[in-house]
Design an enzyme around this catalytic site. Sequence first.
Site, short mmCIF file in Angstrom:
data_model
loop_
_atom_site.label_atom_id
_atom_site.label_comp_id
_atom_site.label_asym_id
_atom_site.label_seq_id
_atom_site.Cartn_x
_atom_site.Cartn_y
_atom_site.Cartn_z
N ASP A 180 -46.11 50.53 -19.36
CA ASP A 180 -45.25 50.55 -20.54
C ASP A 180 -43.81 50.16 -20.26
O ASP A 180 -42.95 50.31 -21.12
CB ASP A 180 -45.27 51.95 -21.17
CG ASP A 180 -46.59 52.23 -21.83
OD1 ASP A 180 -47.32 51.27 -22.12
OD2 ASP A 180 -46.89 53.41 -22.05
N HIS A 206 -28.19 32.46 0.00
CA HIS A 206 -28.72 33.30 -1.09
C HIS A 206 -29.03 34.71 -0.61
O HIS A 206 -30.04 35.30 -1.01
CB HIS A 206 -29.97 32.64 -1.71
CG HIS A 206 -29.66 31.40 -2.47
ND1 HIS A 206 -30.60 30.47 -2.83
CD2 HIS A 206 -28.48 30.92 -2.95
CE1 HIS A 206 -30.02 29.48 -3.49
NE2 HIS A 206 -28.73 29.73 -3.57
N ASP A 261 -20.26 37.19 -3.93
CA ASP A 261 -20.47 36.25 -5.03
C ASP A 261 -21.06 37.07 -6.16
O ASP A 261 -22.22 37.48 -6.08
CB ASP A 261 -21.41 35.13 -4.57
CG ASP A 261 -21.58 34.04 -5.63
OD1 ASP A 261 -21.24 34.28 -6.81
OD2 ASP A 261 -22.07 32.95 -5.26
N ASP A 268 -18.80 33.53 -12.72
CA ASP A 268 -19.40 33.25 -11.40
C ASP A 268 -18.25 33.13 -10.39
O ASP A 268 -17.61 32.08 -10.31
CB ASP A 268 -20.21 31.95 -11.50
CG ASP A 268 -20.94 31.61 -10.22
OD1 ASP A 268 -20.95 32.44 -9.30
OD2 ASP A 268 -21.52 30.50 -10.16
N HIS A 322 -23.84 22.82 0.37
CA HIS A 322 -24.06 22.82 -1.08
C HIS A 322 -22.96 21.99 -1.74
O HIS A 322 -22.03 21.53 -1.09
CB HIS A 322 -24.10 24.24 -1.65
CG HIS A 322 -22.88 25.09 -1.39
ND1 HIS A 322 -21.73 24.98 -2.15
CD2 HIS A 322 -22.63 26.05 -0.47
CE1 HIS A 322 -20.84 25.87 -1.71
NE2 HIS A 322 -21.35 26.52 -0.68
N HIS A 378 -20.85 23.39 -10.55
CA HIS A 378 -21.94 23.30 -11.53
C HIS A 378 -21.35 23.74 -12.87
O HIS A 378 -20.31 24.40 -12.92
CB HIS A 378 -23.15 24.16 -11.13
CG HIS A 378 -22.82 25.62 -10.88
ND1 HIS A 378 -22.63 26.54 -11.89
CD2 HIS A 378 -22.63 26.31 -9.73
CE1 HIS A 378 -22.36 27.73 -11.36
NE2 HIS A 378 -22.34 27.62 -10.05
N HIS A 414 -25.98 28.66 -14.00
CA HIS A 414 -26.06 27.22 -13.76
C HIS A 414 -26.39 26.63 -15.13
O HIS A 414 -27.55 26.55 -15.53
CB HIS A 414 -27.15 26.88 -12.72
CG HIS A 414 -26.74 27.29 -11.34
ND1 HIS A 414 -27.45 26.96 -10.22
CD2 HIS A 414 -25.67 28.00 -10.88
CE1 HIS A 414 -26.84 27.46 -9.14
NE2 HIS A 414 -25.77 28.10 -9.53
N GLU A 460 -16.29 25.69 -6.00
CA GLU A 460 -16.74 26.67 -5.00
C GLU A 460 -17.05 26.09 -3.62
O GLU A 460 -18.16 26.19 -3.14
CB GLU A 460 -17.96 27.41 -5.53
CG GLU A 460 -19.09 26.54 -6.06
CD GLU A 460 -20.29 27.38 -6.51
OE1 GLU A 460 -20.80 28.15 -5.70
OE2 GLU A 460 -20.70 27.23 -7.68
N TYR A 511 -19.76 27.45 6.49
CA TYR A 511 -20.70 28.42 7.04
C TYR A 511 -21.04 27.98 8.46
O TYR A 511 -21.66 26.92 8.64
CB TYR A 511 -21.97 28.48 6.17
CG TYR A 511 -21.63 28.55 4.69
CD1 TYR A 511 -21.38 29.77 4.07
CD2 TYR A 511 -21.49 27.37 3.93
CE1 TYR A 511 -21.02 29.82 2.73
CE2 TYR A 511 -21.13 27.42 2.59
CZ TYR A 511 -20.89 28.65 2.00
OH TYR A 511 -20.53 28.70 0.68
N ARG A 521 -16.64 31.38 1.33
CA ARG A 521 -16.70 30.58 0.09
C ARG A 521 -15.67 31.16 -0.86
O ARG A 521 -15.46 32.38 -0.89
CB ARG A 521 -18.11 30.62 -0.54
CG ARG A 521 -18.18 29.88 -1.87
CD ARG A 521 -19.61 29.58 -2.36
NE ARG A 521 -20.37 30.77 -2.70
CZ ARG A 521 -21.33 31.29 -1.97
NH1 ARG A 521 -21.67 30.72 -0.83
NH2 ARG A 521 -21.96 32.39 -2.34
N GLU A 575 -14.76 30.78 -4.96
CA GLU A 575 -15.31 30.20 -6.19
C GLU A 575 -14.56 30.70 -7.42
O GLU A 575 -14.43 31.90 -7.62
CB GLU A 575 -16.80 30.58 -6.33
CG GLU A 575 -17.43 30.13 -7.63
CD GLU A 575 -18.92 30.40 -7.70
OE1 GLU A 575 -19.39 31.36 -7.05
OE2 GLU A 575 -19.61 29.66 -8.42
N1 GLY Z 1 -23.72 32.45 -7.94
C1 GLY Z 1 -24.43 31.24 -7.95
C2 GLY Z 1 -23.57 30.10 -7.61
O1 GLY Z 1 -22.47 30.26 -7.15
O2 GLY Z 1 -23.90 28.99 -7.89
MN MN Z 2 -21.52 29.04 -8.67
MN MN Z 3 -21.39 32.06 -7.34
#
Ligand code: GLY
Ligand code: MN
Ligand code: MN
Length: 434
Positions: free
Chosen positions: A35, A238, A255, A266, A345, A349, A356, A379, A383, A400, A402
């Site tokens: 439930d 991640h 983050d 974000d 990366h 975004h 995202h 961002e 690393y 990082r 951001e």
């Molecule tokens: N927190 C996800 C990113 O920075 O894209």
């Molecule tokens: Mn982000």
């Molecule tokens: Mn982020």
Amino acid sequence: MVAQIYLKRREWLARNLGQGIAVLPTAPERPRNRDSYFPYRFDSTFYYLTGFEEPEAVLVIVGGNEPQSILFCREKDLDRETWDGLRYGPDAAQMEFGFDAAWPIDLLDQKMAELICQVNSIYTPLGESPEWDSRMMGWINTLRNRSRSGLQAPSMLCDLRQLTDEMRLVKDESEIMLMRKAADISSCAHRRAMSNTWPGRMEFEVGAEIIYEFARQGAQSPAYTSIVAGGKNACILHYIENDARLRAGDLLLIDAGCEYAGYAADITRSFPVNGRFEGAGRAVYEVVLEAQIAAIEAVKPGASFNAPHEAALKILTRGLVDLGLLKGEVDTLIEAGEYRKFYMHRTSHWLGLDVHDVGEYKKGDEWRTLLPNMVLTIEPGLYIRESEDSPSEFWNIGVRIEDDVMVTPGGYDVLTAEAPKSIAEIEALMASHD
Ligand code: GLY
Ligand code: MN
Ligand code: MN
């Protein structure tokens, strides 16, 4: 008043459907076990067009000369409402949210077969769920089976997201207001985390400070699972275990952003567990901060979406050379993608109802052009994992930074500016809470 915003969005969409019809279900509820259900979150585009938060609902917009918007939703049910809370029911939903009509969700199949025989195309999120695709094909086949009565099935299926993703990409004033609020709450949460970090604490304890601040200020939930990564965990992009002990001499990368009234923030900040930037960690931080500021400076109307990334790459790569982590000419290293060993990366975004967010990044082969009221993250990071090719004093440093940046007519506005990022600001904040 609020309904007006959604009404206007639906009217715009209706005008752009030609002789078509748009059909958009909200997200399904997801059982966790027996439930219990996972916390419910509506479909973002459905919410963008309706403001309606209940599950088991479908929006239909009829284009053409007599545009209409229709909601299918759950009927009132006093017994279920005793257990689960209010349901608007079709009559109240129609009034409250400004639909031309609202019908019980149980009539969806019957009514859709009637509605789609008047149109030549159906716009829906194609391929998002097999159940939805086959339900829609069911309506079309119902009509085909009745073709001897002169009924015609629509001949075109179109992806509704082509239209709605572009709408969502450029934010309106009401969205900007909510995004500012999400950004403000999230900035406070990062400040709270900085003030409550010291050697010996667990990552999840600092994560709890973040969640507490989100909830305390009325954010409905985090916009995504927080990353609270001390020391070498920051090199796992991640990382969400958040279960290690924080050590003096390490940096902590957080983050985390909240969702407020559907809209995401974000933010990433990296800072020393003991409150003082020192040695290799400080040197890497300075490079990333310079890159991040340069990337933000590249945000302006008419600039390419890729301009901030290019600006960041130049400074990150030059920094990697200066630190002795890469050898060679900056331009050649960028061309060859050598920086990817330390920066794997991209820099930005879109941000909005989804962290995202929707919206194409390219038009054909070209990166798209930034326009006022688009919101994107900036961002960059570095690393540095253990590797024989790198000086050991840099091993296991992950940084990082951001921010959430809105394009304005004159350039940019950093929505998350209240989260400290200069070395002096961070050290002062952490020192004041010793
Ligand atoms: N927190 C996800 C990113 O920075 O894209
Ligand atoms: Mn982000
Ligand atoms: Mn982020």
